[in-house]
Design a protein around this motif. Sequence first.
Motif, mmCIF file in Angstrom:
data_model
loop_
_atom_site.group_PDB
_atom_site.id
_atom_site.type_symbol
_atom_site.label_atom_id
_atom_site.label_comp_id
_atom_site.label_asym_id
_atom_site.label_seq_id
_atom_site.Cartn_x
_atom_site.Cartn_y
_atom_site.Cartn_z
ATOM 1 N N GLN A 1 16.058 -7.161 17.899
ATOM 2 C CA GLN A 1 17.297 -6.579 18.422
ATOM 3 C C GLN A 1 18.532 -7.227 17.798
ATOM 4 O OE1 GLN A 1 17.181 -6.722 22.733
ATOM 5 N NE2 GLN A 1 15.068 -5.975 22.795
ATOM 6 N N ASP A 2 18.392 -8.460 17.338
ATOM 7 C CA ASP A 2 19.509 -9.163 16.710
ATOM 8 C C ASP A 2 19.634 -8.847 15.223
ATOM 9 O OD1 ASP A 2 19.994 -10.396 19.158
ATOM 10 O OD2 ASP A 2 18.791 -12.168 18.648
ATOM 11 N N TYR A 3 18.673 -8.078 14.689
ATOM 12 C CA TYR A 3 18.676 -7.759 13.255
ATOM 13 C C TYR A 3 18.461 -6.253 13.076
ATOM 14 C CZ TYR A 3 18.194 -12.804 12.720
ATOM 15 O OH TYR A 3 18.392 -14.167 12.773
ATOM 16 N N PRO A 4 19.414 -5.447 13.515
ATOM 17 C CA PRO A 4 19.233 -3.988 13.415
ATOM 18 C C PRO A 4 19.149 -3.489 11.981
ATOM 19 C CG PRO A 4 21.495 -4.538 14.026
ATOM 20 C CD PRO A 4 20.707 -5.809 14.101
ATOM 21 N N ASP A 5 19.589 -4.298 11.008
ATOM 22 C CA ASP A 5 19.546 -3.896 9.610
ATOM 23 C C ASP A 5 18.194 -4.156 8.956
ATOM 24 O OD1 ASP A 5 20.226 -6.593 10.102
ATOM 25 O OD2 ASP A 5 20.862 -6.870 8.014
ATOM 26 N N VAL A 6 17.271 -4.817 9.680
ATOM 27 C CA VAL A 6 15.958 -5.139 9.136
ATOM 28 C C VAL A 6 14.905 -4.216 9.758
ATOM 29 C CG1 VAL A 6 14.167 -6.910 8.900
ATOM 30 C CG2 VAL A 6 16.587 -7.542 8.728
ATOM 31 N N THR A 7 14.157 -3.542 8.913
ATOM 32 C CA THR A 7 13.053 -2.696 9.382
ATOM 33 C C THR A 7 11.843 -3.572 9.687
ATOM 34 O OG1 THR A 7 13.818 -0.857 8.029
ATOM 35 C CG2 THR A 7 11.545 -0.761 8.796
ATOM 36 N N VAL A 8 11.207 -3.342 10.836
ATOM 37 C CA VAL A 8 10.087 -4.175 11.274
ATOM 38 C C VAL A 8 8.822 -3.330 11.383
ATOM 39 C CG1 VAL A 8 9.211 -5.753 13.028
ATOM 40 C CG2 VAL A 8 11.672 -5.625 12.582
ATOM 41 N N THR A 9 7.741 -3.847 10.808
ATOM 42 C CA THR A 9 6.422 -3.248 10.941
ATOM 43 C C THR A 9 5.488 -4.283 11.548
ATOM 44 O OG1 THR A 9 6.744 -1.866 8.985
ATOM 45 C CG2 THR A 9 4.470 -2.214 9.707
ATOM 46 N N SER A 10 4.669 -3.887 12.499
ATOM 47 C CA SER A 10 3.661 -4.768 13.076
ATOM 48 C C SER A 10 2.288 -4.290 12.644
ATOM 49 C CB SER A 10 3.768 -4.757 14.613
ATOM 50 O OG SER A 10 2.814 -5.635 15.176
ATOM 51 N N LEU A 11 1.495 -5.207 12.082
ATOM 52 C CA LEU A 11 0.165 -4.854 11.590
ATOM 53 C C LEU A 11 -0.882 -5.794 12.158
ATOM 54 C CD1 LEU A 11 0.659 -4.210 7.749
ATOM 55 C CD2 LEU A 11 0.207 -2.496 9.514
ATOM 56 N N LEU A 12 -2.016 -5.255 12.532
ATOM 57 C CA LEU A 12 -3.151 -6.096 12.883
ATOM 58 C C LEU A 12 -3.627 -6.792 11.609
ATOM 59 C CD1 LEU A 12 -5.122 -3.756 15.290
ATOM 60 C CD2 LEU A 12 -3.451 -5.524 15.872
ATOM 61 N N VAL A 13 -4.106 -8.013 11.763
ATOM 62 C CA VAL A 13 -4.394 -8.834 10.597
ATOM 63 C C VAL A 13 -5.438 -8.203 9.687
ATOM 64 C CG1 VAL A 13 -6.110 -10.218 11.866
ATOM 65 C CG2 VAL A 13 -4.986 -11.172 9.839
ATOM 66 N N ASP A 14 -6.425 -7.520 10.244
ATOM 67 C CA ASP A 14 -7.439 -6.892 9.400
ATOM 68 C C ASP A 14 -6.852 -5.732 8.607
ATOM 69 O OD1 ASP A 14 -7.077 -5.893 11.952
ATOM 70 O OD2 ASP A 14 -9.155 -5.271 12.239
ATOM 71 N N ALA A 15 -5.979 -4.955 9.245
ATOM 72 C CA ALA A 15 -5.316 -3.863 8.531
ATOM 73 C C ALA A 15 -4.383 -4.405 7.458
ATOM 74 C CB ALA A 15 -4.539 -2.997 9.516
ATOM 75 N N ALA A 16 -3.731 -5.528 7.747
ATOM 76 C CA ALA A 16 -2.833 -6.130 6.764
ATOM 77 C C ALA A 16 -3.599 -6.575 5.529
ATOM 78 C CB ALA A 16 -2.098 -7.311 7.384
ATOM 79 N N ALA A 17 -4.792 -7.140 5.723
ATOM 80 C CA ALA A 17 -5.601 -7.580 4.579
ATOM 81 C C ALA A 17 -5.963 -6.401 3.689
ATOM 82 C CB ALA A 17 -6.863 -8.283 5.078
ATOM 83 N N ALA A 18 -6.333 -5.292 4.309
ATOM 84 C CA ALA A 18 -6.673 -4.109 3.527
ATOM 85 C C ALA A 18 -5.459 -3.562 2.797
ATOM 86 C CB ALA A 18 -7.264 -3.042 4.449
ATOM 87 N N LEU A 19 -4.306 -3.557 3.461
ATOM 88 C CA LEU A 19 -3.103 -3.001 2.857
ATOM 89 C C LEU A 19 -2.586 -3.876 1.722
ATOM 90 C CD1 LEU A 19 -1.246 -0.552 3.167
ATOM 91 C CD2 LEU A 19 0.221 -1.936 4.648
ATOM 92 N N MET A 20 -2.779 -5.198 1.815
ATOM 93 C CA MET A 20 -2.359 -6.074 0.726
ATOM 94 C C MET A 20 -3.086 -5.741 -0.560
ATOM 95 S SD MET A 20 -1.919 -9.858 2.455
ATOM 96 C CE MET A 20 -1.639 -10.649 0.861
ATOM 97 N N VAL A 21 -4.319 -5.284 -0.448
ATOM 98 C CA VAL A 21 -5.097 -4.920 -1.629
ATOM 99 C C VAL A 21 -4.757 -3.498 -2.084
ATOM 100 C CG1 VAL A 21 -7.430 -4.508 -2.505
ATOM 101 C CG2 VAL A 21 -6.966 -6.484 -1.036
ATOM 102 N N ARG A 22 -4.628 -2.607 -1.120
ATOM 103 C CA ARG A 22 -4.415 -1.196 -1.454
ATOM 104 C C ARG A 22 -2.977 -0.884 -1.853
ATOM 105 N NH1 ARG A 22 -3.104 3.112 1.702
ATOM 106 N NH2 ARG A 22 -3.322 1.893 3.617
ATOM 107 N N ALA A 23 -2.015 -1.506 -1.167
ATOM 108 C CA ALA A 23 -0.606 -1.182 -1.415
ATOM 109 C C ALA A 23 0.269 -2.409 -1.202
ATOM 110 C CB ALA A 23 -0.161 -0.036 -0.504
ATOM 111 N N PRO A 24 0.152 -3.423 -2.057
ATOM 112 C CA PRO A 24 0.933 -4.650 -1.865
ATOM 113 C C PRO A 24 2.438 -4.423 -1.931
ATOM 114 C CG PRO A 24 -0.085 -4.630 -4.033
ATOM 115 C CD PRO A 24 -0.681 -3.494 -3.274
ATOM 116 N N GLU A 25 2.850 -3.339 -2.561
ATOM 117 C CA GLU A 25 4.284 -3.057 -2.659
ATOM 118 C C GLU A 25 4.907 -2.758 -1.291
ATOM 119 O OE1 GLU A 25 2.030 0.816 -3.327
ATOM 120 O OE2 GLU A 25 1.861 -1.276 -3.970
#
Length: 353
Positions: free
Chosen positions: A207-231
């Motif tokens: 709420q103190d950083y309205p200019d920052v977009t926030v995404t929440s990821l489960l750690v297992d999904a994050a591991a897969a996404l780092m490989v599939r789409a690190p960008e």
Amino acid sequence: MRHFRIAVIPGDGVGKEVIPAGQRVLEAAVAGEAELAWHHFPWGSDFYRQTGSLMPPDGVEQLRQFDAIYFGAVGDPPHVPDHVTLWGLLLPIRKQLDLFVNVRPIRLLPGIAGPLRDKNPADIDMVFIRENTEGEYAGVGGRVHVGTAHEVALETAVFSRFNVERVVRYAFELARSRRKHLTSITKSNAQRYGMVLWDEVVQRVAQDYPDVTVTSLLVDAAAALMVRAPERFDVVVGSNLFADILTDLGAALMGSLGLAPSANLASAPGMPSLFEPVHGSAPDIAGRGIANPIGAIWAGAMMLDHLGLSEAAARILRAIERLTQEGTVLTPDLGGTATTEQVADRVIALLQD
């Protein structure tokens, strides 16, 4: 000329090889601008075999008088168990000096062929912010019925609102200075106390950083996404364990664990922060002179930047990028034949071009 007192703990294995190489590069980078007074501490597994401790009882107190700590590695398996070395040296330093946040850049350097064939340096450029003193490494737990068939071991993760908030806020500030995107790593679907608190803190601080977009990821999904789409990643914040694991995956995406640096930053002004490569002691190649010093050199550049020597730090990073782009002086982990010292020599030469 500015003067800085640096505590040097080469530690074990290849730490004793890459830290001296890093020191030579740092000296060359700050020549004429600053004086780095190195104070060496022989702490680690050899010290443990001699004294029964990884460092003296007043070791952390000795470190408080320095401007920064340059750390190599700790670990001597199978001779000294890893839980003994880690809890006997690095973790007490982190906790007692309140090095509350661990900063780990993950970048695919120019000229390096990472394992993701379709990704280039523009696609792999993220910074992990790791909670560094609590979580799964809090040290809360124990064992009962030891040595019996009913033996039980408990390891309790600890999350305090105060600590999570200051780490998350640090990550938001960094995201604001970069591409204004923050990813929070969680597992609140299964860990309904500590991780739910983590999520709540992230949502509140957002709420103190309205200019920052926030995404929440489960750690297992994050591991897969780092490989599939690190960008998709810019600044990533995670708990002690989750960020530790994912940053090793990140180092693999960089092309070698030997490339990865880190900074352990103190919360209090005047308290020394600690800077280290993340590759560990690598006993399989220790003593052969072929360890990759780039992670240690890069960590040293982060130390210089932290000390206010930002231009020297930037020159080191540019030299590293030119070295990897050339591709002719690389250690075996990157497909080359160069030694640790040859890589350091080339970085120094590129600093002077």
